[in-house]
Write an enzyme that holds these catalytic residues in place. Structure first.
Site: not given
Length: 475
Positions: A234, A268
């Protein structure tokens, strides 16, 4: 539990800019020893059965609740912000309880079934990987250490976690929590240190979950491939918002203020680009600047405002470079726009930019800060083209009173999760499966029920029920 380390790293306090913590550094040998101990303990954890594992997970949730204030305090020291630290602790308790509810159905053995060959019976088994390695980043130290670890434990893995060296003050407190849960210390361990420690985690794991930058993620993926283990990455994002001409401007402004500024933009799934229909661009940008401009830094007190400092020292020069590049090329700040020193730490004024373009680093590269460029578009196709003009594809959002239009636009965006008439929901809604596009990641979904599948392999028993198979020699 963390073993005694031979060396330490001096860790900087993000609020003062001064080192105030000595982090134990675990070398390759110590990491390997921890992994061996986990590997030895894992069969008993698996064979003890799912009810026993879920009982331990439930006790873990209760133990976290019992030490909630201590964990919040440690996370606050790590990151320099308080509000999000409270959210982290509460979110991980909710995550533990979600897996307690979902796992019995998801891990239940399927009933035996007849193969297409009449006399062959099929039985399916889920076999967990012995040791799951987790390498987590500095922006949400607790939740991103445990969001992968918890389903791995539920599936029957032992777990080895290496948090970011920037934010590892929480580890001793969490280890005390783990020690209060019978059986858990044998299968859940932390090691601390910098890159060499993380590399050792990869080398000693059977499956690996990494959250962090694209640059480091590439290296982790390559090392995992060399060791022939599955790797779930990720990575970064440059999430785009599209605000259509018919959007509810007040709603969009409120959502994007949160979606771009929460945790001072250090998430993020932060909205880092905003495209607004030209007919409402100026009005929208002014309203957004007014909303963002009312935010304040949580300085000098932790609860004096909404935005914390830049957590990692390495990030401040990146933010400064992006701003300088934008200003040289013609961007203007409607509010904020400056990097500050407050109490020795690095802080960015909450910033809204206009006159930004795609040749600016602040539009094309991940900034990871409390700044949002706002740019106009003329039609739907242009908005989609601009939003997709990136190497990232983590998430995004669309605002329109016409939900079907929003769905149509969302379906053409190259990103794993699209919030509609809201922003950054993937950070709040963990039960929706999604995968990253482009350089934002690789591997299975870390969200939703399918995320459990990352931690086991399927094994089939093919049982002859007593008949001679027609392909046997001499039949």
């Amino acid at each position: 539990m963390t073993q005694t380390a031979a060396t330490t790293l001096s860790i900087r306090n993000p609020r003062t800019g001064q080192p105030d913590y000595e982090l134990p550094v675990h070398d390759a040998e110590q990491v390997a020893a921890a992994a061996r101990a986990l590997r030895e303990a894992q069969p008993a954890w698996q064979d003890g059965g799912l009810p026993a594992r879920l009982a331990a997970v439930a006790a873990f949730a209760e133990a976290i609740q019992a030490r909630r204030e201590a964990l919040v305090a440690a996370l606050t020291a790590d990151t320099g912000r308080h509000r999000e630290s409270v959210m982290e602790v509460d979110a991980i308790v909710a995550t533990l309880r979600r897996w307690i509810n979902d796992a019995p159905v998801l891990l239940a053995d399927a009933p035996p079934r007849q193969s297409q060959i009449p006399h062959i019976l099929i039985e399916e088994r889920k076999r967990p990987y012995p040791v799951a390695g987790v390498i987590s980043p500095w922006n949400f130290p607790l939740i991103l250490s445990l969001i992968d670890a918890v389903p791995a434990l539920v599936a029957g893995c032992a777990v080895l976690i290496k948090p970011s060296e920037v934010t590892s003050r929480f580890v001793p407190v969490l280890e005390q929590v783990i020690a209060a849960v019978p059986g858990l210390p044998a299968v859940l361990r932390f090691v601390t240190g910098a890159g060499a420690t993380g590399e050792a985690v990869v080398r000693n794991s059977d499956v690996l979950c990494f959250t962090g930058s694209v640059r480091t993620g590439r290296r982790v993926g390559e090392l995992a491939a060399q060791h022939f283990i599955p790797c779930h990455l990720e990575l970064g994002g440059k999430d785009a918002a599209i605000v259509c001409a018919d959007a509810d401007i007040e709603l969009a402004v409120r959502a994007l203020t949160f979606g771009s500024m929460v945790n001072a933009g250090q998430t993020c799934m932060s909205i880092e680009r905003c495209y607004v229909h030209r007919s409402i661009h100026d009005r929208f940008a002014a309203a957004l600047a007014d909303s963002v401009g009312r935010l304040r830094h949580c300085h000098p007190g932790l609860d004096d405002g909404e935005l914390g400092p830049i957590i990692a020292a390495i990030q401040a020069p990146i933010v400064q470079r992006h701003l300088e590049d934008a200003y040289i090329k013609g961007a203007r700040a409607l509010t904020g726009g400056r990097l500050l020193k407050l109490g020795g730490g690095d802080w960015l004024e909450p910033t809204v930019l206009v006159d930004a373009r795609h040749d600016m680093a602040i539009v094309s590269e991940e900034t990871f800060a409390a700044v949002l460029p706002v740019m106009p578009f003329d039609d739907e196709d242009e908005a989609i083209r601009l939003a997709n003009d990136t190497s990232y594809g983590l998430s995004g959002c669309v605002f329109s009173r016409d939900v079907e239009r929003a769905r149509r636009i969302a379906s053409r965006l190259n990103a794993g999760a699209i919030s509609i008439n809201d922003a950054a929901l993937t950070g709040m809604v963990h039960d929706a499966p999604k995968q990253s596009f482009g350089y934002s990641g690789l591997g299975g979904s870390r969200m939703g029920k399918p995320s459990l599948q990352r931690f086991y392999r399927m094994q089939a028993f093919l049982i002859n029920t007593g008949e001679a198979s027609p392909w046997w020699f001499g039949h």
